[in-house]
Every structure is written in structure tokens, then in C-alpha cells.
Design an enzyme around this catalytic site. Structure first.
Site, PDB file in Angstrom:
ATOM      1  N   CYS A   1       0.673  -1.143   0.011  1.00  0.00           N
ATOM      2  CA  CYS A   1       0.035  -0.039  -0.031  1.00  0.00           C
ATOM      3  C   CYS A   1       0.805   1.631  -0.070  1.00  0.00           C
ATOM      4  O   CYS A   1       0.461   2.228  -0.822  1.00  0.00           O
ATOM      5  CB  CYS A   1      -0.926   0.157   1.121  1.00  0.00           C
TER       6      CYS A   1
ATOM      7  N   HIS B   1      -3.187   0.760   6.939  1.00  0.00           N
ATOM      8  CA  HIS B   1      -3.344   0.777   5.603  1.00  0.00           C
ATOM      9  C   HIS B   1      -3.502   2.295   5.085  1.00  0.00           C
ATOM     10  O   HIS B   1      -3.731   3.077   5.786  1.00  0.00           O
ATOM     11  CB  HIS B   1      -4.768   0.237   5.106  1.00  0.00           C
TER      12      HIS B   1
ATOM     13  N   SER C   1      -3.993  -3.161  -2.208  1.00  0.00           N
ATOM     14  CA  SER C   1      -4.525  -4.039  -1.083  1.00  0.00           C
ATOM     15  C   SER C   1      -4.763  -5.381  -1.572  1.00  0.00           C
ATOM     16  O   SER C   1      -4.736  -5.708  -2.539  1.00  0.00           O
ATOM     17  CB  SER C   1      -5.802  -3.480  -0.631  1.00  0.00           C
TER      18      SER C   1
END
Length: 243
Positions: free
Chosen positions: A69, A104, A121
Site C-alpha cells: 500500500c 493501511h 491492497s
């Protein structure tokens, strides 16, 4: 016919609309694939100047290795440079699932009155979102709803500032200008905070709170100009990216 192992880096064509261009960038990132190996191939220090991170992004296009990410955010910035109508800013999530916390980050996009995102992702609905959301809060709630499908509860959302389009800038990226403890707020409260922040961003009246470690942030009276910035210890990003 053997598929080429190195996907071609997308080039913007004048005939492309911005959504088409963003789609081309996202398709390219998907061709690099998500890095499931447990080894991060590119070192990304979030405190580095933009110019250094853009060099790393160039390296990503040369090496064509799988990315996670954080690398996708840097690559997304690199590939959208030179499109002044496209504003880019980082969006970070801290979530909780089964006794563990996960981090994330995606690249928020604002263009022509609409929000969307680019990213990578493990989950297809936790990365790119089309440039169709009328407000920043609509985009954030869309991510929150996607997380719910995987029984992840979103604890914190951090929004950074627009990233300059100057690839040689010595300015670091501002990763967390707004930090919302969303698990302790109602959606109405979250929406109000996000919309005020989004309005200020569009008016370009926000200045970096500090691209420094929290300790330096507290040291009053010292110059925080990028030139005099001390190297901060490396911070782990995307750790345990259950994204």
C-alpha cells in the site's frame, strides 16, 4: 506468445479523460501485483523529501516488482505528477480485527469536484475508488463500509495535505494533518470534521502541521523549515497491512 514480464508504464494522452488516466495508472499498479511475500522490496521513509520518494517511484517502474500500500501511494503520486487539475493526498486507516491492529494507506484524489482514490491492497475494495464521490466524507464512509465486510472496525482515519506537483521538491509529504478518532465519533461528527477540512484544503489555506516526529512537533521556537530538518528515525508503515 510469452507475456512481457515488465508492464509498460502508462503515458498520459491528450485524448484521455482524467478518470481514464487514473484507471490506466491503477491498471498498471495491478499488473505489478500486490506483494504477498512478506519482504518489502522498496524502502520508503515517510519523512524523506518528495524528490527522494520520486526517485524510489522511478526505481519501482524500472524493477517492476510487487508492491504494497505505501509503495502504491508513492507510485500514484509519481504517475499523476504534471496533472495540476488532479490533487493528491494520503488517507491512512487504523483498523481493529480479532485482537490486532492493522494499518493501511491509499492515495486520495480530488479532481473537478469529485473524490476517488488509487492504491493497492489484498482486498479489491480497499484500494482504488472511482472519481465519483461528491464529498470527502462519502469516500471515507465507503472505505469504512468496505472494511465492515471483513469485520474490521475503523479506529482512526488520518488525512494528509495535497502533495505538490513539483517532483524535485525538498518538502516532505504531510501524512496526517487531520487525525480523527472515528471509533469515538458519530458519523455526523466525522462528516462535519471532514467537510471543514476538505473545504480548507480546496482553499489551500492549510499549512503543514509538521512533517516531523511528535517530539520535534512539540519543540516550540525552533525552525521547522525542511532545510534544517533532522532525519527522523524510520517509521514502520503499512505494518501488518491486512488491507
Amino acid at each position: 506468445c510469452v507475456q512481457p514480464s515488465v508492464p509498460p508504464v502508462p503515458n498520459y494522452k491528450l485524448s484521455m479523460s482524467i478518470p481514464e488516466w487514473l484507471q490506466a495508472i491503477q491498471t498498471y499498479m495491478k499488473m505489478l501485483q500486490y506483494n504477498h511475500t512478506g519482504t518489502q522490496f522498496f524502502e520508503i521513509r515517510k519523512t524523506r523529501p518528495l524528490s527522494g520518494l520520486m526517485e524510489t517511484a522511478k526505481e519501482m517502474t524500472r524493477e517492476s516488482l510487487p508492491i504494497k500500500c505505501l509503495e502504491a501511494v508513492i507510485l500514484g503520486i509519481y504517475l499523476t505528477n504534471g496533472q495540476p487539475s488532479v490533487e493528491r493526498f494520503p488517507i491512512s486507516f487504523k483498523t481493529h480485527f480479532s485482537g490486532n491492529y492493522f494499518h493501511h494507506v491509499v492515495l486520495g484524489i480530488y479532481c473537478n469536484g469529485r473524490y476517488g482514490s488509487l492504491g493497492m491492497s489484498r482486498r479489491s475494495d480497499l484500494m482504488d475508488k472511482p472519481l465519483t464521490y461528491r464529498t470527502l466524507s462519502d469516500l471515507i464512509f465507503e472505505f469504512e463500509d468496505s472494511y465492515k465486510k471483513y469485520l474490521h472496525s475503523v479506529k482512526k482515519v488520518k488525512i494528509g495535505l495535497y502533495v505538490p506537483h513539483e517532483p524535485h521538491s525538498f518538502q516532505p509529504i504531510e501524512w496526517k494533518q487531520l487525525v480523527l478518532n472515528v471509533s469515538k465519533m458519530t458519523r455526523t461528527e466525522v462528516r462535519k470534521e471532514l467537510e471543514k477540512f476538505a473545504r480548507d484544503m480546496r482553499m489551500k489555506i492549510l499549512k503543514p502541521s509538521s512533517a516531523h516526529s511528535p517530539m520535534k512537533e512539540r519543540s516550540r521556537g525552533k525552525s521547522l523549515s525542511p532545510r534544517r530538518r533532522q532525519a527522523s528515525p524510520q517509521r514502520r508503515a503499512c505494518k501488518r497491512d491486512k488491507s
